[in-house]
Design an enzyme around this catalytic site. Structure first.
Site, PDB file in Angstrom:
ATOM      1  N   GLY A 297      20.784 -16.064  34.956  1.00  0.00           N
ATOM      2  CA  GLY A 297      21.280 -17.193  34.167  1.00  0.00           C
ATOM      3  C   GLY A 297      22.570 -16.844  33.458  1.00  0.00           C
ATOM      4  CB  ALA A 298      24.947 -14.215  34.318  1.00  0.00           C
TER       5      ALA A 298
ATOM      6  N   GLY B  79      26.501 -19.895  28.225  1.00  0.00           N
ATOM      7  CA  GLY B  79      25.690 -19.661  27.038  1.00  0.00           C
ATOM      8  C   GLY B  79      25.411 -18.208  26.744  1.00  0.00           C
ATOM      9  CG  LEU B  80      21.747 -15.204  25.140  1.00  0.00           C
ATOM     10  CD1 LEU B  80      22.587 -14.570  24.048  1.00  0.00           C
ATOM     11  CD2 LEU B  80      20.296 -15.380  24.682  1.00  0.00           C
ATOM     12  N   GLY B  81      23.648 -16.016  28.430  1.00  0.00           N
ATOM     13  CA  GLY B  81      23.819 -15.129  29.580  1.00  0.00           C
ATOM     14  C   GLY B  81      25.253 -14.679  29.745  1.00  0.00           C
TER      15      GLY B  81
ATOM     16  CB  SER C 186      11.517 -19.304  22.971  1.00  0.00           C
ATOM     17  OG  SER C 186      11.605 -20.256  21.920  1.00  0.00           O
TER      18      SER C 186
ATOM     19  CE1 TYR D 220      12.645 -22.621  27.026  1.00  0.00           C
ATOM     20  CE2 TYR D 220      11.803 -22.635  24.783  1.00  0.00           C
ATOM     21  CZ  TYR D 220      12.665 -22.127  25.739  1.00  0.00           C
ATOM     22  OH  TYR D 220      13.540 -21.125  25.402  1.00  0.00           O
TER      23      TYR D 220
END
Length: 239
Positions: free
Chosen positions: A9-10, A13-15, A145, A161
């Protein structure tokens, strides 16, 4: 000493923030995402860090996609796969999905199954497939999470989720036991409420801060902490 990291998931965002920080500190990075051709920020980084960033396709929920990633690794790592070949020192399972608008009475099985495939089953099966390519003593960060904390849930919200991340947490514990003989540390990490497409503009934590916190926790973790559920500051969270 340069290490090898793989981040799923790069592309945003965070990735993406994790990829940038890993490159900045000198690591080699394999950045995986579903559509590399559309990952403009990643492709620009590959130009800035020639030979140190490889962008590969991966849909973590699809068995064929996971298998293809594993087949590509010998070419990316530059060796033939023998015992002396380079291995992955850090795996960050960052790819995830949150289906918005879930309401009781209107939930559909397909959507719930998708949450489980992407958030729990896919990351677990990816680790299993990559196990021969993990270095002894490697680190695995399953980005979980606080919404996956059963003890912290006080409302009905985003059940797909929440259940997916709770399942991922159990897989983290299982992986910690499975990989303990090799000294591999596996952590479930809550990166905070991060300002990403998923977290929204009002989220509390900037992606760069969350990425720095996650990497600091992973780097500092001991073998004795393998299987724990921690936040991005290293504090334990209730299961």
């Amino acid at each position: 000493m340069s290490r090898i990291a793989l981040v799923t998931g790069a592309n945003r965002g965070l990735g993406l923030a994790l990829v940038r920080q890993l490159l900045a500190r000198g690591d080699r990075v394999i950045a995986a995402c579903r559509q590399p051709g559309r990952a403009s920020a990643l492709n620009a980084l590959a130009g800035e860090y020639p030979g140190r960033l490889h962008v590969l396709p991966l849909d973590v929920a699809e068995p064929r996609s996971r298998a293809e990633l594993v087949r590509e690794l010998p070419l990316v790592l530059g060796e033939g796969g023998d015992e002396a070949a380079p291995r992955i020192d850090l795996l960050v399972n960052n790819a995830g999905v949150l289906h918005s608008g879930e309401r009781f009475g209107h939930l559909e099985q397909g959507q719930l199954e998708d949450s489980l495939r992407v958030n729990a089953l896919g990351p677990f099966l990816l680790v299993q497939a990559l196990a021969p390519w993990l270095a002894d003593g490697a680190r695995i960060a399953n980005l979980s999470s606080v919404m996956g904390s059963i003890g912290s849930r006080g409302e009905f919200r985003s059940p797909g989720y929440c259940v997916g991340k709770a399942a991922q947490n159990m897989f983290t514990v299982q992986l910690a036991h499975a990989l303990a003989p090799r000294g591999i540390v596996v952590l479930a990490l809550h990166p905070g409420w991060v300002r990403t497409d998923m977290g929204g503009a009002s989220a509390e934590v900037a992606p760069d801060d969350a990425a720095a916190g996650v990497l600091a926790v992973v780097d500092a973790a001991s073998v004795a902490q393998s299987g724990q559920f921690l936040d991005w500051r290293g504090q334990p969270l209730p299961w």
